[in-house]
Design a protein around this motif. Structure first.
Motif, PDB file in Angstrom:
ATOM      1  N   SER A  44      20.430   0.742 -45.922  1.00  0.00           N
ATOM      2  CA  SER A  44      19.514   1.065 -47.013  1.00  0.00           C
ATOM      3  C   SER A  44      20.236   1.746 -48.174  1.00  0.00           C
ATOM      4  N   GLY A  45      21.213   2.591 -47.872  1.00  0.00           N
ATOM      5  CA  GLY A  45      21.990   3.231 -48.932  1.00  0.00           C
ATOM      6  C   GLY A  45      22.758   2.209 -49.743  1.00  0.00           C
ATOM      7  N   LEU A  46      23.354   1.242 -49.067  1.00  0.00           N
ATOM      8  CA  LEU A  46      24.059   0.165 -49.750  1.00  0.00           C
ATOM      9  C   LEU A  46      23.106  -0.644 -50.607  1.00  0.00           C
ATOM     10  N   SER A  47      21.932  -0.944 -50.075  1.00  0.00           N
ATOM     11  CA  SER A  47      20.958  -1.724 -50.841  1.00  0.00           C
ATOM     12  C   SER A  47      20.574  -1.016 -52.132  1.00  0.00           C
ATOM     13  N   ALA A  48      20.415   0.310 -52.068  1.00  0.00           N
ATOM     14  CA  ALA A  48      20.082   1.078 -53.267  1.00  0.00           C
ATOM     15  C   ALA A  48      21.194   0.988 -54.301  1.00  0.00           C
ATOM     16  N   LEU A  49      22.441   1.045 -53.849  1.00  0.00           N
ATOM     17  CA  LEU A  49      23.575   0.920 -54.767  1.00  0.00           C
ATOM     18  C   LEU A  49      23.630  -0.471 -55.396  1.00  0.00           C
ATOM     19  N   GLU A  50      23.335  -1.493 -54.606  1.00  0.00           N
ATOM     20  CA  GLU A  50      23.322  -2.852 -55.150  1.00  0.00           C
ATOM     21  C   GLU A  50      22.256  -3.001 -56.228  1.00  0.00           C
ATOM     22  N   CYS A  51      21.079  -2.458 -55.976  1.00  0.00           N
ATOM     23  CA  CYS A  51      20.012  -2.534 -56.976  1.00  0.00           C
ATOM     24  C   CYS A  51      20.426  -1.817 -58.262  1.00  0.00           C
ATOM     25  N   ALA A  52      21.048  -0.651 -58.101  1.00  0.00           N
ATOM     26  CA  ALA A  52      21.495   0.106 -59.270  1.00  0.00           C
ATOM     27  C   ALA A  52      22.560  -0.655 -60.053  1.00  0.00           C
ATOM     28  N   ALA A  53      23.336  -1.469 -59.353  1.00  0.00           N
ATOM     29  CA  ALA A  53      24.396  -2.238 -60.001  1.00  0.00           C
ATOM     30  C   ALA A  53      23.901  -3.581 -60.533  1.00  0.00           C
ATOM     31  N   ALA A  96      36.139  -5.206 -52.695  1.00  0.00           N
ATOM     32  CA  ALA A  96      36.085  -4.777 -54.096  1.00  0.00           C
ATOM     33  C   ALA A  96      36.640  -5.836 -55.031  1.00  0.00           C
ATOM     34  N   LEU A  97      37.743  -6.469 -54.647  1.00  0.00           N
ATOM     35  CA  LEU A  97      38.331  -7.508 -55.485  1.00  0.00           C
ATOM     36  C   LEU A  97      37.381  -8.689 -55.664  1.00  0.00           C
ATOM     37  N   SER A  98      36.608  -8.975 -54.634  1.00  0.00           N
ATOM     38  CA  SER A  98      35.668 -10.100 -54.708  1.00  0.00           C
ATOM     39  C   SER A  98      34.459  -9.782 -55.586  1.00  0.00           C
ATOM     40  N   LEU A  99      34.122  -8.499 -55.727  1.00  0.00           N
ATOM     41  CA  LEU A  99      32.943  -8.089 -56.495  1.00  0.00           C
ATOM     42  C   LEU A  99      33.271  -7.548 -57.881  1.00  0.00           C
ATOM     43  N   ALA A 100      34.542  -7.280 -58.132  1.00  0.00           N
ATOM     44  CA  ALA A 100      34.926  -6.543 -59.340  1.00  0.00           C
ATOM     45  C   ALA A 100      34.510  -7.232 -60.628  1.00  0.00           C
ATOM     46  N   GLU A 101      34.587  -8.548 -60.674  1.00  0.00           N
ATOM     47  CA  GLU A 101      34.223  -9.241 -61.912  1.00  0.00           C
ATOM     48  C   GLU A 101      32.749  -9.065 -62.244  1.00  0.00           C
ATOM     49  N   ARG A 102      31.945  -8.798 -61.246  1.00  0.00           N
ATOM     50  CA  ARG A 102      30.497  -8.696 -61.467  1.00  0.00           C
ATOM     51  C   ARG A 102      30.058  -7.273 -61.794  1.00  0.00           C
ATOM     52  N   VAL A 103      30.744  -6.279 -61.225  1.00  0.00           N
ATOM     53  CA  VAL A 103      30.266  -4.895 -61.408  1.00  0.00           C
ATOM     54  C   VAL A 103      31.362  -3.924 -61.807  1.00  0.00           C
ATOM     55  N   GLY A 104      32.594  -4.391 -61.960  1.00  0.00           N
ATOM     56  CA  GLY A 104      33.712  -3.499 -62.236  1.00  0.00           C
ATOM     57  C   GLY A 104      34.324  -3.005 -60.938  1.00  0.00           C
ATOM     58  N   HIS A 105      35.623  -2.696 -60.995  1.00  0.00           N
ATOM     59  CA  HIS A 105      36.339  -2.381 -59.763  1.00  0.00           C
ATOM     60  C   HIS A 105      35.867  -1.083 -59.117  1.00  0.00           C
ATOM     61  N   ALA A 106      35.588  -0.048 -59.902  1.00  0.00           N
ATOM     62  CA  ALA A 106      35.184   1.234 -59.332  1.00  0.00           C
ATOM     63  C   ALA A 106      33.873   1.104 -58.564  1.00  0.00           C
ATOM     64  N   ARG A 107      32.891   0.439 -59.181  1.00  0.00           N
ATOM     65  CA  ARG A 107      31.610   0.269 -58.501  1.00  0.00           C
ATOM     66  C   ARG A 107      31.751  -0.676 -57.314  1.00  0.00           C
ATOM     67  N   ALA A 108      32.596  -1.677 -57.442  1.00  0.00           N
ATOM     68  CA  ALA A 108      32.814  -2.607 -56.334  1.00  0.00           C
ATOM     69  C   ALA A 108      33.393  -1.884 -55.120  1.00  0.00           C
ATOM     70  N   ALA A 157      30.465   1.896 -49.049  1.00  0.00           N
ATOM     71  CA  ALA A 157      29.126   2.145 -48.522  1.00  0.00           C
ATOM     72  C   ALA A 157      28.831   1.256 -47.323  1.00  0.00           C
ATOM     73  N   LEU A 158      29.320   0.024 -47.367  1.00  0.00           N
ATOM     74  CA  LEU A 158      29.139  -0.860 -46.218  1.00  0.00           C
ATOM     75  C   LEU A 158      29.992  -0.402 -45.048  1.00  0.00           C
ATOM     76  N   ALA A 159      31.239  -0.080 -45.313  1.00  0.00           N
ATOM     77  CA  ALA A 159      32.149   0.338 -44.244  1.00  0.00           C
ATOM     78  C   ALA A 159      31.668   1.609 -43.548  1.00  0.00           C
ATOM     79  N   GLU A 160      31.007   2.476 -44.287  1.00  0.00           N
ATOM     80  CA  GLU A 160      30.599   3.773 -43.745  1.00  0.00           C
ATOM     81  C   GLU A 160      29.097   3.856 -43.484  1.00  0.00           C
ATOM     82  N   ALA A 161      28.426   2.719 -43.440  1.00  0.00           N
ATOM     83  CA  ALA A 161      26.990   2.712 -43.167  1.00  0.00           C
ATOM     84  C   ALA A 161      26.701   3.333 -41.800  1.00  0.00           C
ATOM     85  N   PRO A 162      25.683   4.185 -41.714  1.00  0.00           N
ATOM     86  CA  PRO A 162      25.361   4.782 -40.411  1.00  0.00           C
ATOM     87  C   PRO A 162      24.840   3.725 -39.438  1.00  0.00           C
TER      88      PRO A 162
END
Length: 207
Positions: free
Chosen positions: A15-24, A59-71, A77-82
């Motif tokens: 759910s935390g990851l989903s919130a970040l995706e929506c924000a991005a 991150a490299l796969s997502l960077a073009e869509r949201v920038g490297h830092a956000r990617a 967030a996925l790697a550390e999901a509870p």
């Protein structure tokens, strides 16, 4: 008894990851789709790259869509999901283990044993067959053969449980009985066989 771990015993809260995706501005599930693509995920599951390298690949796969830092934030967030263990499934597996050998056979990261300890499940199975340790992943027949050998029985005496139809089909092709998991109720009838109950009506493969 051979049993998968993720989406059978262990479940993640994204759910935390989903919130970040929506924000991005990304559709929910985008990060998982990228992260679990074979070209990104398989090297991690085979123990060839570290978690940090996997996050960077995401991150490299997502960077073009949201920038490297956000990617990178999304990957982390996925790697550390509870995560949590399903108590009903764990209880059933503990009962099964009291009757027959139980082997966890899973496509897992190098952190699997640490994660099992966090869940209090290091004693759940007689053996653990992890793709990151063995260097081979489901649905490759080799990992099923390794698991059956650890159980000390031929393949046609194994009951295999997994949430992936592809993985179940690979087990059945080796002569195992295959059960596709969707919810704990899927296990009641086949586990009844192992626990001395009435025969299961419709499992696939050899008993």
């Amino acid at each position: 008894m051979l049993c998968d771990v993720d989406n059978v015993i262990r479940f993640y809260d994204v759910s935390g990851l989903s919130a970040l995706e929506c924000a991005a501005g990304l559709p929910v599930g985008t990060t998982e789709a990228v992260a679990y693509a074979p070209e990104v995920d398989l090297p991690f599951l085979l123990g060839r790259i570290t978690q940090e390298e996997w996050i960077e690949a995401v991150a490299l796969s997502l960077a073009e869509r949201v920038g490297h830092a956000r990617a990178r934030e999304l990957g982390r967030a996925l790697a550390e999901a509870p995560f949590r263990a399903d108590a009903a499934v764990v209880a059933l597996l503990r009962r099964v283990k009291s009757r027959v050998p139980l082997v966890l056979v899973t496509n897992a990261t190098p952190r699997l044993y640490e994660d099992l300890a966090a869940l209090g499940l290091t004693d759940l199975a007689d053996h653990v067959v992890s793709s990151a340790v063995e260097g081979v992943a489901k649905p490759d027949p080799a990992i099923y053969r390794i698991a059956a050998a650890r159980a000390g029985v031929p393949e046609n005496r194994c009951l295999f449980v997994d949430d992936s139809e592809e993985n179940v089909e690979a087990a059945v092709a080796l002569g195992m009985t295959g059960i596709r998991f969707r919810e704990p109720a899927d296990l009641h009838s086949p586990f009844g066989l192992l626990l001395g109950g009435r025969p299961a009506p419709a499992t696939r493969g050899a008993p």
